[in-house]
Design a protein around this motif. Structure first.
Motif, PDB file in Angstrom:
ATOM      1  N   THR A  25      -6.264   7.028  -4.436  1.00 46.67           N
ATOM      2  CA  THR A  25      -6.820   8.162  -3.707  1.00 46.67           C
ATOM      3  C   THR A  25      -5.871   9.344  -3.839  1.00 46.67           C
ATOM      4  N   ASP A  61      -8.814   4.346 -11.196  1.00 46.84           N
ATOM      5  CA  ASP A  61      -9.744   3.545 -10.402  1.00 46.84           C
ATOM      6  C   ASP A  61      -9.808   4.086  -8.977  1.00 46.84           C
ATOM      7  N   ARG A  62     -10.947   4.615  -8.589  1.00 48.73           N
ATOM      8  CA  ARG A  62     -11.089   5.216  -7.264  1.00 48.73           C
ATOM      9  C   ARG A  62     -11.046   4.185  -6.142  1.00 48.73           C
ATOM     10  N   GLN A  63     -11.226   2.923  -6.481  1.00 48.39           N
ATOM     11  CA  GLN A  63     -11.114   1.877  -5.473  1.00 48.39           C
ATOM     12  C   GLN A  63      -9.650   1.588  -5.126  1.00 48.39           C
ATOM     13  N   ARG A  64      -8.765   1.961  -6.053  1.00 43.97           N
ATOM     14  CA  ARG A  64      -7.346   1.642  -5.854  1.00 43.97           C
ATOM     15  C   ARG A  64      -6.453   2.867  -5.791  1.00 43.97           C
ATOM     16  N   GLU A  86      -1.965  -3.037  -3.567  1.00 43.78           N
ATOM     17  CA  GLU A  86      -3.363  -2.994  -3.144  1.00 43.78           C
ATOM     18  C   GLU A  86      -3.979  -1.614  -3.293  1.00 43.78           C
ATOM     19  N   HIS A  87      -3.204  -0.563  -2.951  1.00 40.54           N
ATOM     20  CA  HIS A  87      -3.747   0.789  -3.038  1.00 40.54           C
ATOM     21  C   HIS A  87      -2.609   1.795  -3.196  1.00 40.54           C
ATOM     22  N   ASP A 141      -8.317   7.654   5.044  1.00 42.31           N
ATOM     23  CA  ASP A 141      -7.727   6.969   3.888  1.00 42.31           C
ATOM     24  C   ASP A 141      -6.390   6.330   4.245  1.00 42.31           C
ATOM     25  N   HIS A 156      -6.373   2.155   4.488  1.00 38.88           N
ATOM     26  CA  HIS A 156      -5.576   1.419   3.503  1.00 38.88           C
ATOM     27  C   HIS A 156      -4.257   0.925   4.088  1.00 38.88           C
ATOM     28  N   ARG A 188       0.865  -1.167   0.000  1.00 43.04           N
ATOM     29  CA  ARG A 188       0.000   0.000   0.000  1.00 43.04           C
ATOM     30  C   ARG A 188       0.906   1.223   0.000  1.00 43.04           C
TER      31      ARG A 188
END
Length: 334
Positions: A70, A65-68, A47-48, A90, A94, A22
């Motif tokens: 920020t 992709d807003r899921q991955r 993951e992010h 956030d 995460h 992350r």
């Protein structure tokens, strides 16, 4: 803690069993930051990605992709904003475990007191915060080969242990990079944080503002008479790949990163389509200032005139052996 960064119970330092990283990227709105963020979004072992910059959210992140991914607008020089970042939902949700620090301005036109504070104080406070946070396992700093002292009696290829440019009259841009890197090197003995410093050679790419990239984009490329140093160019995509490898590998320390193309400076200028002019050294700098004034170049020779005289090739064997890095991208001249 074993090679996967786990404790005796098989849990990661961040409290997860997943091997996925992350990642926080500072300076994510820059050319390198944007390309790195996009590359990591296609990396199944990431993951992010949390990207931060002093700028408002740019339009080009709307397709991410807003899921991955920020984005947060953060000024790391403001203690409250930096604290709020590390305490944000956030950041905690995460469980960020890796920080890639790219928010260092190393363009010759940005040499103000404010820039110096960002480069040095920004690096210091961010690194200190990472050392204090038990969730952060790795801190990666993107340095540059400009930190090396260039001189006529240097070895053909410089290793990570060769001399840096601590000259008092060095350009402020170089001083900042050396000082920021030294802050990172001072923390490399940390038991809880892996500190990695990457030193790419002459980085080339669209919207990349490096010494040689600006030189090769010039309409007229000036050379010091009697000198034609060998130069290694690395594509910005290979710099992204080196950072990606540093994220995943269980490593710390300093690594030289080189590219595929190595050639005499005059040949590179010719391939780039520039008019190649060889001049005595005492004429070159005044003429370079004239060329900048009339818009024929953005290159500033006074940043490090020695690099137009002597080669600064890197020994990249450590990066190949430890990181598994080898350049993949050729430079396309047009």
């Amino acid at each position: 803690m074993n090679a996967k960064g786990e404790n005796g119970n098989g849990e990661s330092k961040a409290g997860r069993t997943s091997d996925k990283r992350r990642v926080l990227i500072t300076g994510v709105t820059g050319t390198l930051g944007r390309q790195l963020a996009e590359k990591l979004l296609y990396d199944k072992k990431i993951e992010h990605v949390l990207g931060i910059s002093i700028d408002e959210r740019p339009y080009y992140f709307e397709d991410f992709d807003r899921q991955r991914f920020t984005y947060k607008q953060v000024n790391i020089l403001k203690p409250r904003e930096l604290t709020n970042l590390f305490l944000s939902d956030d950041f905690k949700a995460h469980e960020i475990d890796t920080v890639v620090h790219l928010a260092v301005l190393h363009r010759p036109e940005f040499t103000s007191k404010k820039t110096h504070e960002l480069n040095i104080e920004g690096t210091k406070v961010l690194l200190d915060r990472c050392l204090e946070d038990p969730r952060i396992r790795k801190f990666i700093f993107k340095s540059s080969a400009t930190v090396y002292k260039v001189r006529p009696h240097n070895p053909v290829r410089l290793t990570e242990n060769d001399d840096l440019n601590f000259e008092p009259d060095a350009h402020p841009m170089i001083k900042d990079m050396v000082d920021a890197e030294m802050l990172c090197r001072a923390k490399m003995d940390s038991k809880n944080l892996q500190v990695v410093v990457l030193r790419p050679s002459a980085t080339i790419g669209r919207n990349v503002h490096t010494f040689y990239n600006l030189y090769l984009e010039s309409t007229v490329a000036l050379r010091v008479a009697g000198f034609n140093p060998m130069v290694n160019l690395i594509h910005v995509k290979d710099v992204v790949r080196a950072i990606q490898l540093a994220i995943h590998k269980n490593v710390k320390g300093i690594f030289n990163i080189g590219g595929k193309e190595t050639a005499p400076l005059a040949d590179l200028a010719r391939l780039a389509g520039a008019v190649n002019v060889s001049l005595p050294e005492f004429i070159l700098q005044p003429l370079n200032r004239v060329l900048r004034a009339v818009g024929m170049t953005k290159f500033e020779a006074e940043v490090d005139l020695e690099r137009l005289k002597y080669g600064c090739l890197l020994d990249t064997s450590k990066a190949k052996k430890v990181l598994g890095f080898e350049p993949q991208h050729h430079i396309k001249f047009s």
